[in-house]
Design an enzyme around this catalytic site. Structure first.
Site, PDB file in Angstrom:
ATOM      1  N   LYS A 211      27.099  11.000  -2.659  1.00 48.94           N
ATOM      2  CA  LYS A 211      25.905  10.369  -3.220  1.00 48.94           C
ATOM      3  C   LYS A 211      26.197   8.887  -3.505  1.00 48.94           C
ATOM      4  CE  LYS A 211      22.917  10.841  -7.253  1.00 48.94           C
ATOM      5  NZ  LYS A 211      22.504  11.713  -8.350  1.00 48.94           N
ATOM      6  N   GLU A 217      38.275  10.541  -3.827  1.00 49.03           N
ATOM      7  CA  GLU A 217      38.735  11.659  -2.977  1.00 49.03           C
ATOM      8  C   GLU A 217      38.050  11.593  -1.612  1.00 49.03           C
ATOM      9  OE1 GLU A 217      37.688  11.976  -6.101  1.00 49.03           O
ATOM     10  OE2 GLU A 217      38.734  13.587  -7.170  1.00 49.03           O
ATOM     11  N   GLY A 271      24.039  15.615  -8.067  1.00 49.48           N
ATOM     12  CA  GLY A 271      24.994  16.116  -7.068  1.00 49.48           C
ATOM     13  C   GLY A 271      24.981  17.627  -6.945  1.00 49.48           C
ATOM     14  N   ARG A 272      25.062  18.303  -8.082  1.00 47.20           N
ATOM     15  CA  ARG A 272      25.161  19.770  -8.038  1.00 47.20           C
ATOM     16  C   ARG A 272      23.837  20.445  -7.695  1.00 47.20           C
ATOM     17  NH1 ARG A 272      25.895  17.391 -12.622  1.00 47.20           N
ATOM     18  NH2 ARG A 272      24.672  17.792 -14.484  1.00 47.20           N
ATOM     19  N   GLU A 357      28.942  22.136 -15.629  1.00 44.87           N
ATOM     20  CA  GLU A 357      28.741  20.683 -15.573  1.00 44.87           C
ATOM     21  C   GLU A 357      27.368  20.315 -16.142  1.00 44.87           C
ATOM     22  OE1 GLU A 357      30.586  18.647 -12.172  1.00 44.87           O
ATOM     23  OE2 GLU A 357      28.719  17.560 -11.989  1.00 44.87           O
ATOM     24  N   HIS A 388      40.136  44.765  -9.267  1.00 40.20           N
ATOM     25  CA  HIS A 388      41.579  45.005  -9.301  1.00 40.20           C
ATOM     26  C   HIS A 388      42.313  43.846  -9.964  1.00 40.20           C
ATOM     27  CE1 HIS A 388      41.098  48.502  -6.607  1.00 40.20           C
ATOM     28  NE2 HIS A 388      40.022  47.812  -6.242  1.00 40.20           N
ATOM     29  N   LYS A 516      37.106  10.337 -13.109  1.00 35.26           N
ATOM     30  CA  LYS A 516      37.130   9.402 -11.982  1.00 35.26           C
ATOM     31  C   LYS A 516      37.780   8.085 -12.415  1.00 35.26           C
ATOM     32  CE  LYS A 516      33.047  11.202  -9.461  1.00 35.26           C
ATOM     33  NZ  LYS A 516      31.822  10.926  -8.741  1.00 35.26           N
TER      34      LYS A 516
END
Ligand code: G6Q
Length: 551
Positions: A211, A217, A271-272, A357, A388, A516
């Site tokens: 965005k 990263e 973003g999410r 978030e 499990h 960040k």
């Protein structure tokens, strides 16, 4: 704007009444409620098209629902839903509207931001996505050496990764036969290397999804991939192998991607919440734009249900209010999501971001620290695998963890009796968690199995289960694009509901932004430059040790 009263939510009458009511409900056993009321399952379930939410295995009765919905009313939930759909700037810290619902506004009715209808731009980008994804799938848009692009690599992180990755995996059965999707998110060079080792530059398309187009990263990974491509095919190949999805045209151009190969989205999409936008380009290439459209259709159907349905029959509202019920009144601080479908294996990670978030905040919209708990810790994984691992705690641990089970009636891979066994497992888990097993029942079972009385006495408590542990179960026909759209939209709105009750802004992410910035202050020191910032002794010591080990 926020709520109809300037009152802290935990000071309202509705909240106090729920606190009192909870004292009574703590004593109530779900198994007794089921025994007393044969219609319980029918009453506490909501059907929407081919989807059903069974929420009968919760520590609730009609009064609970009524009181929870009164709280929703007290917080002006209805008004806030309308405000979101209208495009009001409900993301107040960033002065932005919250319009992921516009991305899938299949009615195409105008939605105005600062007096401008945003639908034409959204439709334009969707049309561009269609043209491009079809060109790639048909082999009309080819790589620099003329080969078809069959390896699609999404480079992005957080909201620019988790949604597309989850959806691509969920819809794997719909992928074009010759297309493979890969995701590079982590700055760890391993993430990049492992993907680049698998793909061939001549047939690889990179989608740089960011965005802001400033995330370290993503930009570092994109630069590494760009170099790898240029080393193999030359600089001229970049325009045939790189496209970008961003709101930041300037940075995209600076990176060397042709603006024609940029897919735009807007700062009114968090973003999410962005997999419905061009951030979903990899989904569209993998499953085709018609299927992408179906995903939008499903989400839109859930949007309309959320906006228009009475709260008592409203899936996201009920889910959100149950979240509040357990978090704030039963003081349960964890929730789990367990999809019984291998294709939904990345759903918990996706929901973790969506929920934690969005609502992992403690300053409310009155600019005060909240005095009640907000987002719970969300975790999960695919069933039956997690039966499990962490299910021991879910059944017998000292903390109660409300669970969402998700199960399609039909598998995409109906082989032998796999699916019946899978379904039997999910249903058994929900029932066992609700019923439990008393010490008396455990002892009777042991005796029946022929155990000596001494042994019965020794192990009966270990073999007992308190039960009364809540779960919701989502059932639908099959994981297809439309259903996936409905399901994800339901969770988005559930998070919205909780955020409104807690009076927090679910749409900023200052905590992520802090991370960040902080890494940038340590990086120069690791690279051998003098420290410009002073750290605590632990951080100094760690920096020195890592530098020594890297020599
Ligand atoms: C999501 C967050 C965050 C964001 C990533 C990537 O809501 O804001 O997860 O998506 O930090 O950001 P960019 O897309 O700007 O690279």
């Amino acid at each position: 704007m926020f709520g109809n009263k300037n009152k802290e939510v935990n000071k309202t009458r509705a909240w106090k009444r729920l606190e009192d009511h909870c004292k009574n409900m703590r004593k109530v056993e779900m198994r007794e409620m089921f025994e007393q009321d044969p219609s319980r399952a029918e009453r506490y379930c909501i059907n929407l098209e081919h989807m059903m939410l069974d929420y009968s295995k919760n520590r609730i009765n009609d009064r609970t629902i009524r009181y929870l919905l009164d709280l929703a009313e007290e917080r002006n939930l209805k008004g806030m839903i309308e405000a979101m759909f209208r495009g009001d700037k409900i993301n107040t810290t960033e002065h932005r509207p919250v319009l992921h619902v516009a991305l899938r506004n299949r009615s195409n009715k105008p939605i105005y931001v600062d007096g401008k209808n945003v639908m034409p731009e959204i439709n334009e980008v969707l049309a561009k996505m269609r043209r491009f994804s079809e060109a790639v799938r048909l082999g009309e848009f080819r790589g620099a050496t003329g080969k078809k692009l069959t390896n699609i690599v999404n480079i992005g992180i957080g909201g620019s990764d988790l949604g597309p990755k989850m959806a691509c995996e969920a819809l794997k059965k719909y992928w074009a036969k010759d297309i493979n999707c890969y995701f590079i998110s982590n700055i760890d060079g391993t993430a990049c290397c492992e993907v680049l080792n698998k793909v061939d530059p001549e047939t690889t398309l990179f989608i740089v999804a960011s965005k802001t187009f400033t995330t370290i990263e993503t930009l570092t990974n994109a630069k590494t991939c760009r170099k790898w491509l240029v080393d193999a095919l030359g600089e001229h190949a970049v325009c045939k192998h790189f496209v970008a999805v961003s709101t930041n045209l300037k940075e995209v151009e600076k990176f060397g991607i042709n603006p024609e190969n940029m897919f735009e989205f807007w700062d009114f999409v968090g973003g999410r919440y962005s997999m419905w936008s061009a951030i979903g380009l990899i989904i569209a290439i993998a499953v085709g734009m018609d299927n992408f459209d179906k995903m939008l259709d499903g989400a839109h159907a859930m949007d309309m249900h959320f906006k228009d349905t009475d709260f008592a029959r409203n899936i996201p509202v009920i889910m959100g209010m149950l979240g509040v019920w357990y978090n704030n009144f039963f003081n349960l601080r964890n929730v789990a999501v367990v999809p019984y479908d291998q294709y939904l294996q990345f759903l918990p990670a996706y929901l973790q971001q969506l929920d934690m978030e969005s609502n992992g905040k403690q300053v409310n919209n009155f600019n005060k620290y909240v005095k009640y708990s907000t987002a719970p810790v969300l975790f999960g994984g695919p069933g039956t695998d997690v039966q499990h691992s962490f299910f021991q705690l879910i059944h017998q641990g000292s903390s109660v963890v409300p669970i969402d089970f998700i199960i399609p009636a039909i598998s995409h891979n109906e082989i032998g009796d796999h699916h019946e066994i899978l379904v039997a497992n999910v249903l058994a888990q929900g029932e066992a968690l609700m019923r439990g097993k008393t010490v008396i029942e455990a002892a009777a079972e042991l005796r029946k199995a022929g155990k000596a009385e001494e042994e019965v006495k020794r192990v009966k408590r270990f073999k007992s289960f308190t039960g009364n542990r809540p779960s919701n179960t989502f059932v639908f026909k099959k994981i297809d694009p439309y259903t996936l759209g409905m399901l994800i939209a339901a969770y988005e709105h559930k998070v919205f509901v909780e955020g409104i009750i807690w009076n927090i802004n679910s749409f900023d992410q200052m905590g992520v932004e802090l991370g960040k910035q902080m890494a940038l202050s340590i990086l120069p020191e690791l690279q051998g430059n003098a420290s410009s910032v002073s750290h605590d002794s632990s951080t100094e010591h760690l920096i020195a040790t890592i530098k020594r080990l890297r020599k």
